[in-house]
Each structure stands twice: as structure tokens, then as C-alpha cells.
Scaffold this motif. Structure first.
Motif, short mmCIF file in Angstrom:
data_model
loop_
_atom_site.label_atom_id
_atom_site.label_comp_id
_atom_site.label_asym_id
_atom_site.label_seq_id
_atom_site.Cartn_x
_atom_site.Cartn_y
_atom_site.Cartn_z
N ASP A 146 0.82 -1.21 0.00
CA ASP A 146 0.00 0.00 0.00
C ASP A 146 0.86 1.27 0.00
O ASP A 146 0.58 2.22 0.73
CB ASP A 146 -0.95 0.00 1.20
N GLY A 147 1.89 1.27 -0.83
CA GLY A 147 2.72 2.46 -0.97
C GLY A 147 3.68 2.71 0.17
O GLY A 147 4.27 3.80 0.25
N LYS A 148 3.85 1.74 1.06
CA LYS A 148 4.74 1.90 2.20
C LYS A 148 5.74 0.76 2.24
O LYS A 148 5.45 -0.35 1.79
CB LYS A 148 3.94 1.96 3.50
N VAL A 149 6.91 1.04 2.81
CA VAL A 149 7.95 0.04 2.98
C VAL A 149 8.21 -0.13 4.47
O VAL A 149 8.51 0.85 5.17
CB VAL A 149 9.25 0.43 2.25
N HIS A 150 8.11 -1.37 4.94
CA HIS A 150 8.32 -1.67 6.35
C HIS A 150 9.47 -2.65 6.50
O HIS A 150 9.73 -3.48 5.62
CB HIS A 150 7.06 -2.31 6.96
N SER A 151 10.14 -2.59 7.63
CA SER A 151 11.13 -3.60 7.98
C SER A 151 10.41 -4.87 8.39
O SER A 151 9.36 -4.84 9.05
CB SER A 151 12.01 -3.10 9.13
N ALA A 152 10.99 -6.03 8.03
CA ALA A 152 10.37 -7.29 8.41
C ALA A 152 10.30 -7.43 9.93
O ALA A 152 9.34 -7.99 10.47
CB ALA A 152 11.15 -8.46 7.82
N THR A 155 7.15 -5.72 12.01
CA THR A 155 5.96 -5.47 11.20
C THR A 155 4.96 -6.60 11.36
O THR A 155 5.32 -7.78 11.29
CB THR A 155 6.35 -5.29 9.72
N VAL A 156 3.69 -6.23 11.56
CA VAL A 156 2.62 -7.21 11.71
C VAL A 156 1.43 -6.76 10.88
O VAL A 156 1.31 -5.59 10.51
CB VAL A 156 2.19 -7.37 13.18
N LYS A 157 0.54 -7.69 10.61
CA LYS A 157 -0.70 -7.34 9.93
C LYS A 157 -1.64 -6.69 10.94
O LYS A 157 -1.99 -7.29 11.96
CB LYS A 157 -1.36 -8.57 9.31
N THR A 158 -2.03 -5.46 10.66
CA THR A 158 -2.86 -4.69 11.59
C THR A 158 -4.28 -4.46 11.09
O THR A 158 -5.11 -3.96 11.83
CB THR A 158 -2.21 -3.33 11.88
N GLN A 159 -4.55 -4.79 9.82
CA GLN A 159 -5.88 -4.62 9.24
C GLN A 159 -6.29 -5.94 8.58
O GLN A 159 -5.54 -6.48 7.77
CB GLN A 159 -5.88 -3.50 8.19
N THR A 160 -7.48 -6.42 8.91
CA THR A 160 -7.89 -7.70 8.35
C THR A 160 -8.21 -7.62 6.87
O THR A 160 -7.87 -8.54 6.10
CB THR A 160 -9.11 -8.25 9.11
N ASP A 168 4.30 -1.31 11.72
CA ASP A 168 5.19 -1.67 12.83
C ASP A 168 4.76 -0.86 14.04
O ASP A 168 5.06 0.33 14.12
CB ASP A 168 6.64 -1.37 12.46
N PRO A 169 4.05 -1.46 14.99
CA PRO A 169 3.58 -0.69 16.15
C PRO A 169 4.71 -0.11 16.99
O PRO A 169 4.48 0.82 17.77
CB PRO A 169 2.78 -1.73 16.95
N SER A 170 5.94 -0.65 16.84
CA SER A 170 7.04 -0.20 17.69
C SER A 170 7.88 0.91 17.06
O SER A 170 8.79 1.42 17.72
CB SER A 170 7.96 -1.38 18.01
N GLY A 171 7.61 1.28 15.82
CA GLY A 171 8.44 2.30 15.20
C GLY A 171 7.93 2.72 13.84
O GLY A 171 7.00 2.12 13.30
N THR A 262 7.20 -13.35 26.60
CA THR A 262 6.93 -12.10 25.91
C THR A 262 5.65 -11.51 26.50
O THR A 262 5.15 -12.02 27.52
CB THR A 262 6.84 -12.29 24.39
N THR A 263 5.14 -10.48 25.90
CA THR A 263 3.98 -9.80 26.46
C THR A 263 2.95 -9.48 25.40
O THR A 263 3.29 -9.32 24.21
CB THR A 263 4.40 -8.50 27.19
N ARG A 264 1.70 -9.36 25.80
CA ARG A 264 0.63 -8.99 24.88
C ARG A 264 0.72 -7.53 24.48
O ARG A 264 0.12 -7.12 23.48
CB ARG A 264 -0.74 -9.20 25.55
N VAL A 265 1.44 -6.73 25.22
CA VAL A 265 1.51 -5.28 24.97
C VAL A 265 2.34 -5.01 23.73
O VAL A 265 3.44 -5.56 23.60
CB VAL A 265 2.11 -4.55 26.18
#
Length: 265
Positions: A146-152, A155-160, A168-171, A262-265
Motif C-alpha cells: 500500500d505504498g509503504k515500505v516496512h522492515s520485516a 511489522t505485523v498485519k494490523t488490518q484484516t 510496525d507498532p514499535s516504530g 513475551t507480552t501482549r503489549v
């Protein structure tokens, strides 16, 4: 000319309606035929498998990992694109990144809409992935979507179902793609790559257990009894769990099971 190898593995980007549902039955050349190819780029296709990504196995992922390394053993290859189902794309991309020690990029992409959708997102995502593979270096394994480049890593799938499927929720993301150009916004830190797993040894069973309110040790103990050699305990907050879970972890460790917290957060 940049020589890019596209490894086709199935997923929605290769799926067509089968009367009662979608199936990833399109070969790599059919998927490539839907997308424009950036100027000064040549494409070769490797049809590795055609799998809906929820059905992907560790064996599939290890085969993909070794195929990427085999492709990059050719010094004439400038980059790799992997077309992949979005449900488990993040897992495969992270695995490949753990073992990636080459400045040439490996770019994962896919689609939220099937191959024969009139307004499908696959063609644009594939074009962007080819462009990213041809124009970047030293960024590790990437996800172009979708026009964006993320680091592996991260990065997680955030939209179904939405087109902007990954984040990437962390950065912040690595870059953006538009008007035939890539703007690199940051360079990720690259830890030393792990050696490739031995092909002859079967992968160990590793199970994940989620801790939650009213959570007990039933599922954790069941995983150990099923033969898990490793457990990932997804705890709450900063890694908290009940005394019952703590005792079950101690018992698992006593049986030689490796437990990662690990954590759910």
C-alpha cells in the motif's frame, strides 16, 4: 538493468473464485502478468508453491528460506521479491530476515483482494515491491504494501481487510513509494544473521500460550504433554502471570522445555 527474481508462494494475490471460496491456484507468471514492470527491471519467476497462507507450514517456510539463499547465490541477481499470503507474511518475512546477511533486498508483498478483482491492490503492490527490490540496498528484508515500505522485524498485519494492511507498532516505517520513486526515511539496525538451519533436522515443536484473566495452566501443560520442545508464553503487562502459570513454567523447564517470555503489549 536490475535483475529481480520473483518467488511465488500463493496467497490472495494468486487467488481466484472457485464457486464456494477463493483458492491460490494462479502461477507466478499469471500474477506477474497483472502488474506493470518498472523501467530498467527484468523479472524471472520461481513458482515455489501455491498455498493459502493460513495453511502454510514450517516446512514451507524453511523451503522458502533456502530458496531465497539459493537465488542470492547468483551474483547477477539484484534483488528478490516474494509474493505471499498476508495472513502469515509477517512470520515468513521475519524468518528470512533472521538469516539474511546480504545487502541485496528481499521484499515481501501480497494483496488484500484476489487476482481477478477489478479494483485489486495486487498489481500496485507487486510493482512497488519490484521497484523496492531494484532501488534499495542494505535495508534487510522488507514488506512493501500500500505504498509503504516496512522492515520485516516488528511489522505485523494490523488490518484484516483494509488495503493498508501492515504496520510496525514499535516504530516508523522504512519508507514510502510514489510516482515511481522510493523515499527511504530510516535505516534499520541490522544484527548479525543466524546460520541457516540444517536441512536434515526436523524443526522442533514450539507452541504459544496466551495468558489472560482466569487463565490457568491447562493449555501450557497440554503443550508440554504434546511434546513441545519450546514454549512462548504471551504474558500480560510487563511479563506478568499467575502463580499457577509460574509453577507450570518451572515444571516445564524441569522437563527440559525452553520457555520464552513475551507480552501482549
Amino acid at each position: 538493468m536490475a535483475r529481480i527474481v520473483v518467488i511465488s508462494t500463493g496467497g490472495t494475490i494468486a487467488s481466484r473464485w472457485q464457486g464456494s471460496g477463493f483458492a491460490a491456484d494462479a502461477r507466478g507468471q499469471e500474477v506477474m502478468a497483472t502488474a506493470a514492470v518498472p523501467e530498467d527491471v527484468t523479472v524471472e519467476v520461481v513458482d515455489l508453491f501455491s498455498v493459502n497462507s493460513p495453511r502454510l507450514t514450517t516446512a514451507h517456510q524453511l523451503t522458502l528460506l533456502r530458496t531465497v539463499h539459493d537465488v542470492l547465490a547468483d551474483p547477477g541477481v539484484d534483488g528478490v521479491v516474494v509474493t505471499h499470503g498476508t495472513d502469515t507474511l509477517e512470520e515468513s518475512a521475519f524468518l528470512v530476515d533472521l538469516h539474511h546477511d546480504d545487502p541485496r533486498p528481499v521484499v515481501f508483498t501480497g494483496a488484500q483482494l484476489p487476482l481477478d478483482a477489478e479494483d485489486g491492490d495486487g498489481p500496485r503492490n507487486l510493482y512497488d515491491a519490484l521497484l523496492t527490490a531494484a532501488r534499495t540496498r542494505g535495508l534487510g528484508v522488507l514488506v512493501a504494501f500500500d505504498g509503504k515500505v516496512h522492515s520485516a522485524r516488528g511489522t505485523v498485519k494490523t488490518q484484516t481487510v483494509a488495503a493498508d494492511a501492515f504496520a510496525d507498532p514499535s516504530g516508523p516505517r522504512i519508507g514510502t513509494i510514489g510516482f515511481g520513486k522510493i523515499s527511504v526515511l530510516r535505516h534499520p539496525r541490522r544484527p548479525a544473521a543466524l546460520p541457516l538451519p540444517e536441512a536434515s533436522s526436523p524443526p522442533p515443536r514450539v507452541d504459544m500460550v496466551m495468558h489472560h484473566a482466569d487463565g490457568d495452566a491447562v493449555l501450557l501443560n497440554a503443550a508440554v504433554d504434546a511434546g513441545a520442545q519450546g514454549l512462548v508464553l504471551v504474558a500480560t503487562g510487563a511479563g506478568n502471570a499467575t502463580p499457577e502459570i509460574v509453577d507450570a513454567v518451572a515444571a516445564a523447564r524441569a522437563r527440559g522445555v525452553l520457555v520464552a517470555l513475551t507480552t501482549r503489549v
